[in-house]
Design an enzyme around this catalytic site. Structure first.
Site, PDB file in Angstrom:
ATOM      1  N   PHE A  38       0.808  -1.217   0.000  1.00 40.30           N
ATOM      2  CA  PHE A  38       0.000   0.000   0.000  1.00 40.30           C
ATOM      3  C   PHE A  38       0.843   1.270   0.000  1.00 40.30           C
ATOM      4  CE2 PHE A  38      -3.204  -2.770  -0.044  1.00 40.30           C
ATOM      5  CZ  PHE A  38      -4.218  -2.744   0.903  1.00 40.30           C
ATOM      6  N   ARG A  39       2.073   1.211   0.538  1.00 37.60           N
ATOM      7  CA  ARG A  39       2.870   2.434   0.681  1.00 37.60           C
ATOM      8  C   ARG A  39       3.695   2.778  -0.543  1.00 37.60           C
ATOM      9  NH1 ARG A  39       2.771   0.231   5.724  1.00 37.60           N
ATOM     10  NH2 ARG A  39       2.166   1.637   7.415  1.00 37.60           N
ATOM     11  N   ASP A 107      -2.889 -10.245   5.733  1.00 32.84           N
ATOM     12  CA  ASP A 107      -3.444 -11.035   4.631  1.00 32.84           C
ATOM     13  C   ASP A 107      -3.695 -12.508   4.942  1.00 32.84           C
ATOM     14  OD1 ASP A 107      -0.808 -12.175   4.510  1.00 32.84           O
ATOM     15  OD2 ASP A 107      -0.196 -10.527   3.207  1.00 32.84           O
ATOM     16  N   HIS A 124      -0.682  -5.905  13.291  1.00 31.27           N
ATOM     17  CA  HIS A 124      -1.664  -5.035  12.646  1.00 31.27           C
ATOM     18  C   HIS A 124      -2.987  -5.738  12.398  1.00 31.27           C
ATOM     19  CE1 HIS A 124       1.856  -2.354  11.019  1.00 31.27           C
ATOM     20  NE2 HIS A 124       1.664  -2.249  12.316  1.00 31.27           N
ATOM     21  N   CYS A 132     -16.743  -6.857  16.332  1.00 34.73           N
ATOM     22  CA  CYS A 132     -17.475  -5.735  16.903  1.00 34.73           C
ATOM     23  C   CYS A 132     -16.552  -4.988  17.854  1.00 34.73           C
ATOM     24  CB  CYS A 132     -18.712  -6.236  17.647  1.00 34.73           C
ATOM     25  SG  CYS A 132     -19.589  -4.935  18.556  1.00 34.73           S
ATOM     26  N   CYS A 135     -18.425  -5.416  21.691  1.00 35.57           N
ATOM     27  CA  CYS A 135     -18.479  -6.690  22.417  1.00 35.57           C
ATOM     28  C   CYS A 135     -17.453  -7.710  21.954  1.00 35.57           C
ATOM     29  CB  CYS A 135     -19.878  -7.290  22.342  1.00 35.57           C
ATOM     30  SG  CYS A 135     -20.326  -7.959  20.713  1.00 35.57           S
ATOM     31  N   CYS A 157     -23.299  -4.706  14.677  1.00 39.80           N
ATOM     32  CA  CYS A 157     -23.134  -6.018  15.291  1.00 39.80           C
ATOM     33  C   CYS A 157     -24.492  -6.683  15.475  1.00 39.80           C
ATOM     34  CB  CYS A 157     -22.429  -5.884  16.642  1.00 39.80           C
ATOM     35  SG  CYS A 157     -22.233  -7.438  17.540  1.00 39.80           S
ATOM     36  N   ASN A 223      15.423  -7.554   2.087  1.00 44.02           N
ATOM     37  CA  ASN A 223      14.488  -6.581   1.524  1.00 44.02           C
ATOM     38  C   ASN A 223      15.022  -6.098   0.189  1.00 44.02           C
ATOM     39  OD1 ASN A 223      11.955  -5.120   2.104  1.00 44.02           O
ATOM     40  ND2 ASN A 223      13.227  -3.287   1.947  1.00 44.02           N
TER      41      ASN A 223
END
Length: 253
Positions: A38-39, A107, A124, A132, A135, A157, A223
Site C-alpha cells: 500500500f505504501r 493477509d 496489525h 465488533c 463486544c 453487530c 528486503n
C-alpha cells in the site's frame, strides 16, 4: 573469505547455526503473492488516503467507504496464495528453527502456509474477518458483504448493535497490547532475528530488530530496497524474497 560468501549462502549458514529464530515480516513477502504494497508508488494509499480510526468510529459515511474499499480489494486477497517465502518460513517453524513469526501483514498468508496460529504474532491484525468494537463478537466477511450489498450501509453487530470493523489496526488506533508484549518477549528470547520484506519505518513495530540486536542476537534484513537499519544488520540481502528463502524449504532440522 567470509566476505566472498554469497549473501543467500551466508543467510542459510546463519539459519543452520541458530536455535531460536524470530522472523519479522512486512508487505514485501506478500507482494510476490499478488498482494499490493500500500505504501509504494502506485499503491492503494497513493490513490486514496487511509481512513483514520476516529473517522471510522464517528462517521457512518466513512464506515461505508471503508467497507467499499475492502470489498473492492477482496478478490485480490482471496486469490493470493503463499509463495516460496511464506513456505520457507513455515518450514523453518515446522522443523523447530523459527519460534515465532511477528508480522505487520493482515493477509492471513502465514496461516495459509501452515504455521500454527499460536506461533504468529499479528501486530496489525487480520483482514480475513471482522469484530465488533463493543463486544468483540467475530463477524465473517461474506456475511457483512451480503448485508452491505443489500443496504449500502456498514452493518452493525448482530449481537449488541455496536460498530463492526475488520480485525485490523487502523491509523489512529492503539496497537494491540497483548501482541506487542508477546512480540517483545519473543524478540528478547531469540538468537537470530530475520526481518523480511519490511521497510522498517513503521514504529513501534520497527523497533524490534534493534531490540534483538542490542540483546545480542544476530540481525538479518532481507528486503529489495535499502532500509534505515541496514547499517545495524549483520547481513543485508537485497534480492527477491522467494529466491532467497526458497532453498530453505529443503533444510533439515
Amino acid at each position: 573469505m567470509e566476505d566472498l560468501e554469497p549473501p543467500a549462502g551466508r543467510l542459510l549458514r546463519m539459519v543452520r547455526e541458530a536455535e531460536r529464530i524470530v522472523v519479522f515480516t512486512g508487505a514485501g513477502i506478500s507482494t510476490e503473492s499478488g498482494i499490493p504494497d500500500f505504501r509504494s508508488p502506485g499503491g492503494m494509499w497513493t490513490k486514496a488516503m487511509p481512513i483514520d480510526f476516529q473517522d471510522y468510529v464517528s462517521s457512518a459515511e466513512m464506515r461505508a467507504e471503508a467497507w467499499r474499499r475492502k470489498f473492492a480489494m477482496e478478490p485480490t486477497f482471496r486469490a493470493a496464495r503463499p509463495n516460496d517465502g511464506h513456505k520457507a518460513v513455515a518450514h523453518l517453524v515446522r522443523i523447530g528453527k523459527v519460534r515465532h513469526v511477528i508480522t505487520q501483514n493482515i493477509d492471513n498468508l502465514h496461516q495459509a502456509s501452515g504455521i500454527p496460529a499460536d506461533r504468529i504474532i499479528e501486530l496489525h491484525g487480520n483482514a480475513s474477518y471482522a469484530r465488533c468494537l463493543a463486544c468483540g463478537l467475530r463477524h465473517e466477511i461474506d456475511d457483512i458483504r451480503a448485508a452491505f450489498e443489500e443496504t449500502g450501509a456498514a452493518p452493525d453487530c448482530r449481537s449488541c448493535g455496536g460498530i463492526v470493523k475488520t480485525a485490523t489496526i487502523s491509523f489512529g488506533q492503539a496497537m494491540p497490547e497483548e501482541e506487542m508484549l508477546r512480540a517483545e518477549a519473543a524478540t528478547l528470547d531469540c538468537d537470530l532475528f530475520i526481518a523480511i520484506g519490511t521497510s522498517l519505518v513503521v514504529y513501534p513495530a520497527a523497533g524490534f530488530p534493534l531490540m534483538a540486536k542490542r540483546n545480542g542476537a544476530g540481525l538479518v534484513i532481507v528486503n529489495r530496497d535499502p532500509t534505515d537499519l541496514d547499517c545495524h544488520a549483520d547481513l543485508v540481502v537485497s534480492d527477491e524474497i522467494g529466491t532467497v528463502l526458497g532453498p530453505m524449504i529443503a533444510l533439515n532440522g
